[in-house]
Design an enzyme around this catalytic site. Sequence first.
Site, PDB file in Angstrom:
ATOM      1  N   GLU A   1      -2.525   8.781   8.294  1.00  0.00           N
ATOM      2  CA  GLU A   1      -1.071   8.552   8.353  1.00  0.00           C
ATOM      3  C   GLU A   1      -0.468   9.215   9.592  1.00  0.00           C
ATOM      4  O   GLU A   1       0.580   8.795  10.068  1.00  0.00           O
ATOM      5  CB  GLU A   1      -0.386   9.083   7.076  1.00  0.00           C
ATOM      6  CG  GLU A   1      -0.600   8.216   5.836  1.00  0.00           C
ATOM      7  CD  GLU A   1       0.143   6.876   5.880  1.00  0.00           C
ATOM      8  OE1 GLU A   1       1.255   6.825   6.418  1.00  0.00           O
ATOM      9  OE2 GLU A   1      -0.415   5.874   5.377  1.00  0.00           O
TER      10      GLU A   1
ATOM     11  N   HIS B   1      -7.112   2.561   3.946  1.00  0.00           N
ATOM     12  CA  HIS B   1      -6.844   3.360   5.149  1.00  0.00           C
ATOM     13  C   HIS B   1      -8.097   3.487   6.039  1.00  0.00           C
ATOM     14  O   HIS B   1      -7.990   3.664   7.245  1.00  0.00           O
ATOM     15  CB  HIS B   1      -6.385   4.773   4.767  1.00  0.00           C
ATOM     16  CG  HIS B   1      -4.930   4.888   4.417  1.00  0.00           C
ATOM     17  ND1 HIS B   1      -4.418   4.431   3.227  1.00  0.00           N
ATOM     18  CD2 HIS B   1      -3.872   5.420   5.105  1.00  0.00           C
ATOM     19  CE1 HIS B   1      -3.109   4.688   3.190  1.00  0.00           C
ATOM     20  NE2 HIS B   1      -2.763   5.287   4.313  1.00  0.00           N
TER      21      HIS B   1
ATOM     22  N   CYS C   1      -4.429  -1.889  -1.704  1.00  0.00           N
ATOM     23  CA  CYS C   1      -4.580  -0.488  -2.063  1.00  0.00           C
ATOM     24  C   CYS C   1      -5.614  -0.408  -3.180  1.00  0.00           C
ATOM     25  O   CYS C   1      -5.421  -0.988  -4.255  1.00  0.00           O
ATOM     26  CB  CYS C   1      -3.232   0.047  -2.538  1.00  0.00           C
ATOM     27  SG  CYS C   1      -3.326   1.694  -3.256  1.00  0.00           S
ATOM     28  N   ASN C   2      -6.701   0.295  -2.918  1.00  0.00           N
ATOM     29  CA  ASN C   2      -7.767   0.409  -3.917  1.00  0.00           C
ATOM     30  C   ASN C   2      -7.336   1.243  -5.111  1.00  0.00           C
ATOM     31  O   ASN C   2      -7.708   0.962  -6.243  1.00  0.00           O
ATOM     32  CB  ASN C   2      -8.999   1.054  -3.282  1.00  0.00           C
ATOM     33  CG  ASN C   2      -9.674   0.145  -2.283  1.00  0.00           C
ATOM     34  OD1 ASN C   2     -10.581  -0.596  -2.617  1.00  0.00           O
ATOM     35  ND2 ASN C   2      -9.217   0.176  -1.037  1.00  0.00           N
ATOM     36  N   THR C   3      -6.557   2.292  -4.845  1.00  0.00           N
ATOM     37  CA  THR C   3      -6.157   3.193  -5.920  1.00  0.00           C
ATOM     38  C   THR C   3      -5.305   2.438  -6.945  1.00  0.00           C
ATOM     39  O   THR C   3      -5.533   2.542  -8.151  1.00  0.00           O
ATOM     40  CB  THR C   3      -5.391   4.403  -5.340  1.00  0.00           C
ATOM     41  OG1 THR C   3      -6.128   4.920  -4.229  1.00  0.00           O
ATOM     42  CG2 THR C   3      -5.218   5.491  -6.367  1.00  0.00           C
TER      43      THR C   3
ATOM     44  N   ASP D   1       0.877  -1.178   0.000  1.00  0.00           N
ATOM     45  CA  ASP D   1       0.000   0.000   0.000  1.00  0.00           C
ATOM     46  C   ASP D   1       0.912   1.226   0.000  1.00  0.00           C
ATOM     47  O   ASP D   1       2.134   1.110   0.123  1.00  0.00           O
ATOM     48  CB  ASP D   1      -0.885  -0.020   1.266  1.00  0.00           C
ATOM     49  CG  ASP D   1      -1.795   1.201   1.343  1.00  0.00           C
ATOM     50  OD1 ASP D   1      -2.399   1.562   0.315  1.00  0.00           O
ATOM     51  OD2 ASP D   1      -1.887   1.824   2.418  1.00  0.00           O
ATOM     52  N   SER D   2       0.289   2.409  -0.076  1.00  0.00           N
ATOM     53  CA  SER D   2       1.076   3.634  -0.014  1.00  0.00           C
ATOM     54  C   SER D   2       1.601   3.889   1.405  1.00  0.00           C
ATOM     55  O   SER D   2       2.561   4.636   1.574  1.00  0.00           O
ATOM     56  CB  SER D   2       0.199   4.819  -0.437  1.00  0.00           C
ATOM     57  OG  SER D   2      -0.926   4.898   0.417  1.00  0.00           O
TER      58      SER D   2
ATOM     59  N   CYS E   1     -11.117   2.543   0.412  1.00  0.00           N
ATOM     60  CA  CYS E   1      -9.687   2.837   0.588  1.00  0.00           C
ATOM     61  C   CYS E   1      -9.263   2.049   1.816  1.00  0.00           C
ATOM     62  O   CYS E   1      -9.959   2.067   2.838  1.00  0.00           O
ATOM     63  CB  CYS E   1      -9.474   4.338   0.805  1.00  0.00           C
ATOM     64  SG  CYS E   1      -7.801   4.774   1.320  1.00  0.00           S
TER      65      CYS E   1
END
Length: 281
Positions: free
Chosen positions: A158, A192, A81-83, A18-19, A190
Amino acid sequence: MAKILQMPIQTGKIGVFDSGVGGLTVLREIMAHLPTESLLYFGDTARVPYGDRSQTELLRFVREIITWMQGQGVKMVVMACNTSSALALETVRAEFDMPILGIILPGARAAAKAGRRIGVISTVATANSNAYKQAILEASPVAEVWQVGCPDFVPLIEKNRIDDPYTRAVATDYLKPLMAANIDTLVYGCTHYPHLAPLMEQILPPSIKVINPAQSLVSAMAKELDMLGLRNTQSKPDIDFYVSGDPIKFAKVSGQLMGFSSQVQPVSLSVLEGLAIAQSV
Ligand SMILES: N[C@H](CCC(=O)O)C(=O)O
């Protein structure tokens, strides 16, 4: 781009990326439901957030990460990660010779089963891609779908600003159009956002069903591992954590969010960027 061939083995790790800390909500589900699997987590914290990146940029990042994971000998890659799943999954699946799973299809199918008036909160890039809307309507043509991009959430999560009045105000605002549409189901589009569950539970009426796509993703992983004969039956699995940004910061926030501490190792961006260049020549 040339495909890299590698024979996966059962005891190999599953790469999860993921990011940033979002993929940890997926990792948690994998740990709970596939407890014998060894995992390699990568958080691209030097380049978070992904949610306002172009498809070209995301494709580059995702290719770098998967190439690096292949070098680590993973047997499967999970886009937590959905993006990335919305903008890069199809392309990289055709480029790499290993199982790569995304999160949107399992999430959309779960949502289509759960309700008819479906709200999806996600990054702006995921909302603009319409990936959830298309996948939900494919599974249930009678469904109605509302998508809301929520750009402020990832930076707040974050920083672990979940228990913060500002985050509550932002969340209330993002949910307003979905409340007005009288949704019966809300998708965390998302990875997150499940970290926001304590806050969401206070804001959302209890009648709204909340879908965490990670739960269906883990079922899809189990099926895929069985189908490919890649289930790990060893009894002592382990988890390695890597980030492209500051490992100490990641260890601190992930400890706060997940309740366990972990050793986190750095992977420099120059290493990742070098892999993409090496692959394209
Ligand atoms: N957690 C990721 C990325 C969020 C971001 O970095 O903007 C997702 O599911 O979309």
